[in-house]
Design an enzyme around this catalytic site. Structure first.
Site, short mmCIF file in Angstrom:
data_model
loop_
_atom_site.label_atom_id
_atom_site.label_comp_id
_atom_site.label_asym_id
_atom_site.label_seq_id
_atom_site.Cartn_x
_atom_site.Cartn_y
_atom_site.Cartn_z
CG ASP A 170 -4.11 6.65 7.90
OD1 ASP A 170 -4.10 5.41 7.94
OD2 ASP A 170 -4.19 7.30 6.85
CD GLU B 96 -2.97 -0.24 2.49
OE1 GLU B 96 -3.23 0.94 2.75
OE2 GLU B 96 -3.32 -1.19 3.22
#
Length: 251
Positions: free
Chosen positions: A50, A39
């Site tokens: 995140d 990723e």
């Protein structure tokens, strides 16, 4: 190790921090260590899905002058050698243009995208574009999703499904809750199911139970942003952790 099992390891790293060559060298080293898919994170100023480690890496990359051309440059050197997806937020994709992004993905052999703040309903409208360029747009499921919702989300899922396990799910409660969502997903698709939350070298074996792979981000990125480590030390440390995780999930 059971030779019949090959659970996959997806590794997240933030693109182009501290610089492009480092990202390329790190990615290829991670591949050698057992990372199956990468990723490649697109730095963004408000990475809402995140935690603080990856958020800091995003801001450091932006402060360092990150531009989309940096993403394309590192992708051109990584994606021919390992399965690579672009992970980012809606804003950069829409500002640049989804189709232009997919054209670039095609040019650089990127296999798909992971866009955590893209609503499922909007993602569906983009399916024809993704099919045109033969790219996957990764589907997300969570323990809070109803059985009906899961069926809707994953019916046309491609490549793998990203299962988000929340912070409150720990210990025995975690296994019980996740087994329910795992069985719900299995009812509707054969697409591989990967878990992506709080996975590191200590938790990976437990978290990998019942799923086809794990997604690891912060445990790698924290070493990328560790200024006490040299360029080579970062790569060595991250690659060693990747190797350990890959081995443990397949024990």
């Amino acid at each position: 190790m059971n030779e019949n099992i090959d659970k996959k390891l997806v590794g997240y790293i933030t693109a182009s921090y501290p610089e492009n060559n480092f990202t390329v060298d790190l990615a290829l080293s991670m591949k050698e260590a057992g990372v199956d898919s990468l990723e490649l994170g697109i730095p963004f100023s408000d990475p809402v899905a995140d935690g603080p480690v990856i958020e800091k890496a995003n801001l450091l990359a932006l402060n360092n002058g990150f531009k989309l051309n940096d993403l394309f440059e590192v992708s051109s050197k990584i994606a021919p050698h390992m399965d690579t997806l672009w992970m980012g937020y809606m804003n950069p994709f829409y500002r640049y243009g989804i189709e232009k992004f997919l054209q670039k993905a095609d040019e650089y052999r990127i296999t798909g995208t992971i866009i955590p703040d893209l609503p499922f309903e909007m993602a569906g409208s983009l399916t024809p574009l993704y099919e045109k360029y033969n790219k996957a747009n990764i589907s997300f499921v969570a323990p809070t999703d109803s059985d009906e919702r899961i069926k809707e989300i994953i019916t046309d899922s491609k490549k793998f499904i990203y299962m988000v396990a929340y912070a409150g799910i720990t210990g025995s409660g975690q296994s019980e809750d996740l087994s329910t969502i795992i069985s719900n997903v299995r009812k509707y698709t054969n697409t591989p199911l990967y878990i992506g939350f709080g996975v590191d070298e200590n938790t990976c074996k437990e978290k990998s139970q019942g799923v086809d792979g794990v997604i690891v981000g912060s445990t790698f990125v924290k070493h990328i942003i560790d200024d006490s480590l040299s360029y080579n030390e970062k790569i060595t440390k991250i690659s060693a952790i990747a190797k350990e995780i890959k081995e443990k999930i397949n024990e």
